[in-house]
Design an enzyme around this catalytic site. Sequence first.
Site, PDB file in Angstrom:
ATOM      1  N   CYS A  91       0.806  -1.224   0.000  1.00  0.00           N
ATOM      2  CA  CYS A  91       0.000   0.000   0.000  1.00  0.00           C
ATOM      3  C   CYS A  91       0.839   1.274   0.000  1.00  0.00           C
ATOM      4  O   CYS A  91       0.306   2.357  -0.244  1.00  0.00           O
ATOM      5  CB  CYS A  91      -0.941   0.020   1.203  1.00  0.00           C
ATOM      6  SG  CYS A  91      -2.193  -1.278   1.147  1.00  0.00           S
ATOM      7  N   HIS A 357      -9.241   3.513  -1.993  1.00  0.00           N
ATOM      8  CA  HIS A 357      -7.799   3.282  -1.831  1.00  0.00           C
ATOM      9  C   HIS A 357      -7.302   2.415  -2.984  1.00  0.00           C
ATOM     10  O   HIS A 357      -7.236   1.188  -2.865  1.00  0.00           O
ATOM     11  CB  HIS A 357      -7.585   2.602  -0.468  1.00  0.00           C
ATOM     12  CG  HIS A 357      -6.207   2.148  -0.166  1.00  0.00           C
ATOM     13  ND1 HIS A 357      -5.074   2.672  -0.750  1.00  0.00           N
ATOM     14  CD2 HIS A 357      -5.777   1.191   0.715  1.00  0.00           C
ATOM     15  CE1 HIS A 357      -4.006   2.062  -0.251  1.00  0.00           C
ATOM     16  NE2 HIS A 357      -4.405   1.161   0.615  1.00  0.00           N
ATOM     17  N   CYS A 387       0.017   2.976   6.381  1.00  0.00           N
ATOM     18  CA  CYS A 387       0.356   1.638   6.853  1.00  0.00           C
ATOM     19  C   CYS A 387       0.592   0.768   5.624  1.00  0.00           C
ATOM     20  O   CYS A 387       0.032   1.020   4.560  1.00  0.00           O
ATOM     21  CB  CYS A 387      -0.740   1.060   7.742  1.00  0.00           C
ATOM     22  SG  CYS A 387      -2.368   0.953   6.963  1.00  0.00           S
TER      23      CYS A 387
END
Length: 401
Positions: A91, A357, A387
């Site tokens: 991510c 996202h 994160c």
Amino acid sequence: MINQAYIFDSIRTPRGKRKNGALNEITPTDLLSKLMLSLSEKHNLDTSQIDDVIIGCVMPVGDQGANLGKTAAQYAGWDIDVPGMQINRCCGSGLEAVNIAAMKVRSGWEELIIAGGIESMSRVPMGSDLGSMAFEPKVSLNNNYVPQGIGADLIASIDGYARKDLDELALQSQKRAFDAYKKKKFKSMIPIFDQNGILLLDRDEHIRKDCSLQDLSSLSPAFEKMGHSGFDALAKEKYPDVEHIDHVHTAGNSSGIVDGASLTMVGSELTGEKIGLKPRAVIRSVATCSTDPTIMLTGPAPATLKALKIAKMKISDIDLIEVNEAFAAVVLRFMNEMKLNSLDKINVNGGSIAMGHPLGATGSILLGTLLDELESRDKAVGLVTLCVAGGMGIATIIERI
């Protein structure tokens, strides 16, 4: 003398819904190339001046396989001399691409880099890569792997965040995002047209303008069945003091699954002067870290502390913060660890809960959103942090010119 790494621009696509979304029909290469064309046309850019293209992508298989950085640049008609590559820090990939670009420029070995990321989650679903982290039993069991949603619920259980706490944060994300859309605050967003010039999307499709606490509270826990299938037991092996994992994350207080891409142009002051680019910000520091891979989502605060130390700053020096809303508990944990008592300067235009996202693109998207808002508010210093799977965290501090 070390060169400074400047941000000349950062642009992004709107974020399209996974199911029946406006960007479903566009391949990742095509979507990324449309953004490349927009960037080069906006600045009348001689693309032969570009030293490298760095693109983050979390599921680099199928439509997203091979090397999107180079393939999209070629498809966009950029100069044949332009090289490109594809990276994966899960991510954090989109922000890591920018950070690598900054390192290249600061080294003095390269002068102008286009960095960013893409994820077409409607076309290449999460888990398509069948990576060993989750799908090879001897590896996942040895590493006490649990899915990220279980990790988020574990954070909530340990820190004592109730479902209402998470839903209230999610509602604020939706309200802020819709308000920002109405006020046209997303200056970095570029509308996407199809090959016939017909507008496909000019807004983030995932925003729910009529969202309410009642709506959010009616949603079922997203990870309860998964937890009861054995992952709760694995998590409690690592955290034996936790008697029960409260499954409080839902589709409403977790990040949306969407398609999207972003590009950030990073270069040296000399190159900017040579080709007529005015820097908007300087990258003051970058940092990565790793924490426990089972709870997985606690990296933003330690990565931020590392970046602050490198920049010789304190958290009070930061005017605006973008913390990726992978799950609501991630933001609340970050606030707690950084001793921030309110959301006044955090995700002021909403976040991934409201807008989605797109894994490989989000870090670069957040950087552009942050820069836009620093300029809008006439503020100076901003932080982006996310994160990252495996327990990692990533952070970047920028300062306006």
